[in-house]
Design a protein around this motif. Structure first.
Motif, PDB file in Angstrom:
ATOM      1  N   CYS A 133      32.204  45.856  32.261  1.00 23.70           N
ATOM      2  CA  CYS A 133      32.477  46.526  33.688  1.00 23.70           C
ATOM      3  C   CYS A 133      33.569  46.045  34.763  1.00 23.70           C
ATOM      4  N   ASN A 134      34.173  44.857  33.780  1.00 27.51           N
ATOM      5  CA  ASN A 134      35.144  43.981  34.562  1.00 27.51           C
ATOM      6  C   ASN A 134      36.336  44.873  35.324  1.00 27.51           C
ATOM      7  N   SER A 139      39.463  48.613  39.403  1.00 28.60           N
ATOM      8  CA  SER A 139      40.016  50.038  39.502  1.00 28.60           C
ATOM      9  C   SER A 139      39.281  51.115  40.477  1.00 28.60           C
ATOM     10  N   SER A 140      38.053  50.806  40.793  1.00 33.61           N
ATOM     11  CA  SER A 140      37.224  51.705  41.319  1.00 33.61           C
ATOM     12  C   SER A 140      37.376  51.647  42.775  1.00 33.61           C
ATOM     13  N   ASN A 141      37.344  52.848  43.316  1.00 33.11           N
ATOM     14  CA  ASN A 141      37.545  53.040  44.796  1.00 33.11           C
ATOM     15  C   ASN A 141      36.249  53.304  45.503  1.00 33.11           C
ATOM     16  N   ASN A 142      35.083  53.480  44.526  1.00 38.26           N
ATOM     17  CA  ASN A 142      33.713  53.959  45.165  1.00 38.26           C
ATOM     18  C   ASN A 142      32.580  52.730  44.927  1.00 38.26           C
ATOM     19  N   PHE A 143      32.195  51.816  45.708  1.00 37.80           N
ATOM     20  CA  PHE A 143      31.541  50.773  45.486  1.00 37.80           C
ATOM     21  C   PHE A 143      29.938  51.115  46.328  1.00 37.80           C
ATOM     22  N   ILE A 144      29.099  50.792  45.703  1.00 35.32           N
ATOM     23  CA  ILE A 144      27.569  50.683  46.434  1.00 35.32           C
ATOM     24  C   ILE A 144      27.091  49.567  46.211  1.00 35.32           C
ATOM     25  N   SER A 145      26.025  49.285  47.459  1.00 32.21           N
ATOM     26  CA  SER A 145      25.451  47.822  47.566  1.00 32.21           C
ATOM     27  C   SER A 145      24.039  48.286  46.672  1.00 32.21           C
ATOM     28  N   ILE A 283      28.260  47.007  43.421  1.00 36.34           N
ATOM     29  CA  ILE A 283      28.980  47.328  42.239  1.00 36.34           C
ATOM     30  C   ILE A 283      29.758  48.395  42.297  1.00 36.34           C
ATOM     31  N   PRO A 284      30.619  48.985  41.242  1.00 34.23           N
ATOM     32  CA  PRO A 284      31.341  50.264  41.412  1.00 34.23           C
ATOM     33  C   PRO A 284      30.215  51.417  41.044  1.00 34.23           C
ATOM     34  N   LEU A 285      30.711  52.476  41.526  1.00 33.40           N
ATOM     35  CA  LEU A 285      29.644  53.643  41.210  1.00 33.40           C
ATOM     36  C   LEU A 285      30.648  54.689  40.681  1.00 33.40           C
TER      37      LEU A 285
END
Length: 335
Positions: A133-134, A139-145, A283-285
């Protein structure tokens, strides 16, 4: 056996003479290019007389059940255990001919090398699992706690569970490894105590279990049998519409997620993390398809690691049995 002071030679045997590791032995393999090596005052050096005993044979004997038992009986003191410099006078070894000693040492060494090779494979696979997942973090624009994707938090820290000799399995921080559940050590909570203890939620298969200290950040998916949560563990019941457990496990093992935990941990002797800090980690979603692919890939790696651990355990059992037979003289080898 004989002991002497001074510089180390290749295959010298070292033994701790005091402290918590009294009696622990090692063999010195001189690194390539290193000319001078010495020891400190907490170690004894054992070097056998030429033509009588093989260094590796003696080392393996001292690490066998028979050798360890003899040494343990010679350790004195409780608050500060130690070995007397004359302890070698009281350690008895049944020596076969030198050529047979070398053959026995060669057999054990070859099995130990097999274990080392398996360990290297496991480390390589574990590194791959941590790295899945590194790229997503960068690269992700969508994160969630963690808080946003969790329906229920099961935190049983603060007091000891009522243990019993049998009953419902208790999963503690000792059982949660990096990506899997270890069944040993076995601890239980009484059947009659289960409902009164599990007041913060009943864990189910697919929940995430994470250690909060000693060790910090070890994470695994909850197993498919009834169990109780012990100390230093937080259980996360997930919103499966948002997140797949296999994907979240891969993310929580990643270097980026572990870094979030470690940089927010408290304590100097034993590091730990508060519930709020854990829930604030992100974490990226990705979409569901990507989650499935990543989760599947990580699970396949975990299966390979599990098989390697089983293989390592079998070789270690073989080493244990062969060592006790050959080093005690119960069985001989032809040379």
């Amino acid at each position: 056996l004989g002991m002497s002071k001074g510089l180390l030679e290749d295959k010298d045997i070292l033994i701790n003479k005091d402290g918590a590791n009294t009696g622990k032995t090692a063999i010195f393999n001189r690194p390539v290019g290193e000319e001078i090596s010495t020891i400190n005052e907490h170690l004894f050096r054992i070097r056998c007389k030429n033509g009588i005993a093989d260094q590796e044979f003696i080392f393996y004997f001292l690490n066998s059940d028979i050798g360890k038992k003899q040494i343990s009986l010679l350790i004195t003191g409780s608050a500060q255990p130690g070995l007397n410099s004359k302890f070698t006078d009281f350690v008895t070894i049944k020596l076969p001919p030198l050529i047979e000693q070398k053959k026995i040492a060669e057999i054990i060494s070859s099995l130990k090398e097999r274990v080392q090779l398996i360990d290297k494979k496991i480390k390589k696979m574990e590194f791959l699992s941590k790295s899945i997942c590194n790229n997503l973090y960068s690269s992700s624009n969508n994160f969630i706690s963690i808080k946003e994707l969790t329906k229920k938090i099961m935190d049983y820290r603060g007091k000891s569970p009522p243990k019993s000799e049998r009953g419902i399995p208790l999963i503690t921080a000792k059982n949660i490894r990096f990506g899997y559940i270890e069944t040993t050590p076995e601890e239980f909570i009484g059947i009659d105590s289960y409902d009164t203890w599990m007041t913060k939620g009943i864990p189910v298969e697919g929940d995430i279990l994470i250690t909060t200290e000693a060790p910090l950040g070890y994470v695994a998916i909850a197993p498919n049998f009834k169990f109780a949560i012990g100390q230093r563990v937080i259980g996360l019941n997930l919103d499966l519409k948002l997140i797949l457990p296999s994907y979240l496990l891969a993310c929580m093992k990643s270097q980026d997620f572990q870094h979030q935990l470690l940089t927010s941990s408290t304590g100097s002797t034993v590091t730990g993390v508060k519930q709020k800090i854990l829930l604030d980690c992100i974490i990226p979603l990705p979409n569901n398809d990507q989650q499935k692919k990543i989760g599947y890939f990580d699970q396949e790696i975990n299966k390979e690691i599990k098989l390697l651990r089983i293989q390592r355990g079998r070789v270690n059992q073989l080493i244990h049995g062969i060592s006790n037979d050959l080093l005690s003289g119960r069985k001989r080898v032809s040379v």
